[in-house]
Design an enzyme around this catalytic site. Structure first.
Site, PDB file in Angstrom:
ATOM      1  N   ALA A  78       0.828  -1.208   0.000  1.00  0.00           N
ATOM      2  CA  ALA A  78       0.000   0.000   0.000  1.00  0.00           C
ATOM      3  C   ALA A  78       0.862   1.257   0.000  1.00  0.00           C
ATOM      4  O   ALA A  78       1.965   1.283   0.553  1.00  0.00           O
ATOM      5  CB  ALA A  78      -0.929   0.000   1.200  1.00  0.00           C
ATOM      6  N   GLY A 107       0.821  -5.677   0.549  1.00  0.00           N
ATOM      7  CA  GLY A 107      -0.078  -5.876  -0.580  1.00  0.00           C
ATOM      8  C   GLY A 107       0.628  -6.397  -1.817  1.00  0.00           C
ATOM      9  O   GLY A 107       0.018  -7.084  -2.643  1.00  0.00           O
ATOM     10  N   GLU A 130       0.706  -9.982  -1.344  1.00  0.00           N
ATOM     11  CA  GLU A 130      -0.656 -10.494  -1.492  1.00  0.00           C
ATOM     12  C   GLU A 130      -1.060 -10.594  -2.959  1.00  0.00           C
ATOM     13  O   GLU A 130      -1.783 -11.516  -3.350  1.00  0.00           O
ATOM     14  CB  GLU A 130      -1.631  -9.614  -0.708  1.00  0.00           C
ATOM     15  CG  GLU A 130      -1.477  -9.785   0.792  1.00  0.00           C
ATOM     16  CD  GLU A 130      -2.292  -8.806   1.587  1.00  0.00           C
ATOM     17  OE1 GLU A 130      -3.079  -9.241   2.448  1.00  0.00           O
ATOM     18  OE2 GLU A 130      -2.163  -7.574   1.362  1.00  0.00           O
ATOM     19  N   GLU A 155       2.236  -5.902   7.963  1.00  0.00           N
ATOM     20  CA  GLU A 155       1.145  -4.991   8.322  1.00  0.00           C
ATOM     21  C   GLU A 155       0.995  -4.741   9.815  1.00  0.00           C
ATOM     22  O   GLU A 155       0.698  -3.620  10.247  1.00  0.00           O
ATOM     23  CB  GLU A 155      -0.189  -5.521   7.760  1.00  0.00           C
ATOM     24  CG  GLU A 155      -0.373  -5.283   6.271  1.00  0.00           C
ATOM     25  CD  GLU A 155       0.259  -6.360   5.400  1.00  0.00           C
ATOM     26  OE1 GLU A 155      -0.004  -6.368   4.187  1.00  0.00           O
ATOM     27  OE2 GLU A 155       1.008  -7.202   5.941  1.00  0.00           O
TER      28      GLU A 155
END
Length: 268
Positions: free
Chosen positions: A74, A119, A122, A142
């Protein structure tokens, strides 16, 4: 969306390139190491909608233009300016990017080098296979910044490495070098430095030689059957089998085998 030849650009930071039956979904925000901003997330989701609707695409490969990173997750600089209301408004946009990759109907491969964090990791986990070079560094950090993996990490990671190992990796927020990631099964193919994209595209080409109808049905059976009890899983498999048993691809595959020639898949 801008289009030029076999290349389409979605927004400023996402490109889709076609290599015959293989589509390359390129993360192209090099100045930010492909950090996923709101605009970039929206573009990833739009590109995935485009790919999902293209019946000629047999395999999709997720790549990066940055020399030292696949994607660092992110965009925390953007997030730092958000109000709580801004963050809530962004949430469905961000989710659409990750689920867009996860729900692509064709086989998907992530080509990873350098940092694949948060992310970014991910996005790779959302693919069916991960090809990485020896510079890869993976992790879900995170909890070290006060949140949790929100792009599928808490669900996708244990499916690869088991619940306890996933808990250790998420709770400690530690980073994994490529060798350990390969040992744990987070990387499916570990290749020489700088070879991740080429090897992923080569693998995609080998996969794309097979029936597009068969590939999509096999992926559907694998995804829907995972985690079910055996009897229910076999029913999922049977439904997928029935969806291809009377297809043009099945008829062509049998004919090509008996005639000792390469199949010419109708894709239906």
């Amino acid at each position: 969306m801008a289009e030029q030849g076999d290349e389409r650009r979605f927004g400023e930071h996402v490109v889709v390139r076609r290599h015959e039956y293989v589509a390359e979904l390129v993360l192209d925000r090099p100045k930010a190491m492909n950090a996923v901003s709101t605009a970039m997330a929206r573009s990833v989701a739009e590109a995935c909608v485009h790919l999902a609707g293209d019946r000629d695409v047999r395999v999709a490969v997720l790549t990066s233009t940055h020399e030292r990173a696949f994607c660092v997750g992110a965009d925390l600089k953007e997030r730092n300016s958000f109000t709580d209301a801004d963050l809530m408004r962004q949430r469905p946009v961000a989710r659409a990017a990750y689920t867009g990759v996860l729900e692509l109907p064709m086989p998907t491969i992530a080509a990873v080098h350098g940092f694949a964090l948060g992310g970014g990791f991910e996005l790779a986990l959302s693919c069916d296979l991960i090809v990485a070079d020896r510079t890869a560094v993976l992790g879900l950090p995170e909890v070290s910044v006060g949140v949790i993996p929100g792009g599928g990490g808490t669900q996708l990671l244990p499916r690869r490495v088991g619940a306890a190992r996933a808990a250790e990796l998420i709770f400690t927020a530690r980073r994994l070098e490529a060798a350990e990631a390969r040992e744990l099964g987070l990387i499916d193919d570990l290749v020489a430095e700088g070879r991740d994209r080429a090897e992923a595209l080569a693998l995609a080409g080998r996969i794309a030689a097979n029936s597009p109808v068969g590939l999509r049905a096999a992926k559907r059976a694998l995804r829907l059957g995972h985690g079910l009890d055996l009897r229910t899983g076999l029913e999922v498999e049977d439904a997928a089998w029935r969806s291809v048993a009377f297809s043009g691809d099945r008829a062509e595959g049998v004919a090509a085998f008996n005639e000792k020639r390469s199949p010419r898949w109708p894709g239906e």
